[in-house]
Design an enzyme around this catalytic site. Sequence first.
Site, short mmCIF file in Angstrom:
data_model
loop_
_atom_site.label_atom_id
_atom_site.label_comp_id
_atom_site.label_asym_id
_atom_site.label_seq_id
_atom_site.Cartn_x
_atom_site.Cartn_y
_atom_site.Cartn_z
N THR A 33 0.83 -1.22 0.00
CA THR A 33 0.00 0.00 0.00
C THR A 33 0.85 1.26 0.00
OG1 THR A 33 -1.58 -1.25 1.31
CG2 THR A 33 -1.89 1.13 1.24
N VAL A 34 1.81 1.33 0.92
CA VAL A 34 2.62 2.56 1.03
C VAL A 34 3.71 2.57 -0.05
CG1 VAL A 34 4.03 3.96 2.57
CG2 VAL A 34 2.15 2.63 3.51
N LYS A 120 6.61 1.14 12.57
CA LYS A 120 6.38 1.49 13.99
C LYS A 120 6.92 0.43 14.94
CE LYS A 120 2.61 -0.17 14.95
NZ LYS A 120 1.38 -0.45 14.27
N GLY A 149 1.03 8.45 10.53
CA GLY A 149 1.03 8.39 9.06
C GLY A 149 1.47 9.68 8.40
N GLU A 205 -8.72 -4.36 11.26
CA GLU A 205 -8.39 -5.70 10.78
C GLU A 205 -9.34 -6.72 11.39
OE1 GLU A 205 -4.28 -6.53 11.43
OE2 GLU A 205 -3.70 -4.55 10.69
N ASP A 216 -1.08 -0.91 19.62
CA ASP A 216 -0.60 -0.05 18.52
C ASP A 216 -0.27 1.35 19.04
OD1 ASP A 216 -0.64 0.63 15.44
OD2 ASP A 216 -1.88 2.14 16.41
N LYS A 220 3.37 3.64 19.34
CA LYS A 220 3.54 4.99 18.76
C LYS A 220 3.93 6.00 19.84
CE LYS A 220 0.32 4.09 15.01
NZ LYS A 220 -1.11 4.13 14.62
#
Length: 445
Positions: A33-34, A120, A149, A205, A216, A220
């Site tokens: 994707t990125v 990350k 992001g 997800e 998550d 971060k």
Amino acid sequence: MQETPPKTPGANFTPTSRDNPPALSVALVGFGTVGRSVAKILYELNNRDGLLRLTHICNRNFERKKQPWVPSDVTWTDDLQTILNSDVDIVVELIGGLTPAEELVRGALAAGKSVVTANKQLIARHGPDLLQFASANGCQLEFGASVAGGVPVLPALRTGLSGDRLHGIAGILNGTCNYILSRIETDRIPFSEALEEAQARGYAEADASEDLDGGDARAKLSILALAGLHVRVSPAEIRARTIRPIDAVDFDYASELGCTIRQISRADLKETTLLADVGPSLVPASSPFGRVQRNLNLVLTSGEYGGDMAFLGAGAGGDPTAVAVVSDLMFVAERLAAGSPSTGPRPHRPLQLASPRVSCDFETPWYLRFLVKDQPGIIASLAAILSAHQLNIDAVLQNSGFDKNALPFVITLEPCRDAQLHPALEEMAALPFALKPCLCLPILR
Ligand SMILES: NC(=O)c1ccc[n+]([C@@H]2O[C@H](COP(=O)([O-])OP(=O)(O)OC[C@H]3O[C@@H](n4cnc5c(N)ncnc54)[C@H](OP(=O)(O)O)[C@@H]3O)[C@@H](O)[C@H]2O)c1
């Protein structure tokens, strides 16, 4: 999978010539994707005016990934070693996870190649060591896309705010949680329905535990604490509370207090202690946090000299994240291009990192939501326990119309420390009328 071809290169095309430094070569590892968006931006912006040239793309089973718009002189490979053995100047790691990303990043730095990553997990776990390793090898390591992001908060910490002494960072760092909480807030739907909707729309997800339970966000937060507060803190040291017990009724009671509920990650550096916590919290509905809807991210920083700053935007998505990656590439390329031919580029000065004690013992007012089988004397029993622990009740909220066999009501407490409150919560959970342990949320004013 083929996709819409990128636009043709920009009109501000400046060909590399004898007057311009030669373009720096870039290897992209991970064409997902990125990675695809990074390649597309580099192509559309004509390799950033000739400063950068994409020379390699590495992805497992790459034949299925090939796109007609990728220039024919780009080398495709599925072999990480080919990238490490090549003469590329900068490696962009976009495969994610720890293995083999860590090996790739260390190998690239050891070979004198600078690295840009959006990973990350890797930076939260190994960031301090990798930064030191990069510096020792005269290379740069940039990871601006690893938190929030496309929101340029890490570059701001590296440059625009480096003249301040920051003592606090707080944020909405997980778009999935924010989507779910703001959907419950808007339509008063049950948690399970909001989660299903987020999954159907691709915002969560199938196994969303990392997002919902705070894993998550705390990874971060540890990266933000590294970059902004210059402390070494591993994600596991940060307490993470889940958003799963939040119910539509909590938004009703929160709104009576002028608040709403968001997953907030916060870190405050107080001398040799880092106070840190991730989890659902009450925030004023009219505050910057209260107004963040859907899957946006917001980070607030507090500095000794500059006061408070806010950074808001898209925390995920191929294109926004790729903008952060390409911006890091530009930063690295400009530093490399500015290096003198005799001494080479000047590496970053390694960060001087402290290793504070990590605690979640914040002092705040609290929101306690009970679910009980109604009977006389409930408030008296709870008040007796709170009073025995020197905890002061601020308000009791009980709306009518609920089933008396599963009655939700709220007690708010005046400010007290987390450690002072928890023994009382344990005693209250053992009371016979409690159908569930009470939901306990800090109120952040
Ligand atoms: N997507 C976002 O919104 C976002 C936001 C912020 C940060 N990030 C970070 O950006 C990184 C990339 O995310 P993404 O969303 O682009 O992931 P992705 O879509 O899963 O792409 C990863 C790519 O790497 C390839 N790959 C995986 N392991 C490999 C290996 N051992 N060798 C070669 N290729 C390998 C995958 O190939 P297959 O096709 O075979 O799986 C896939 O094409 C991650 O660190 C992620 O956390 C993403």
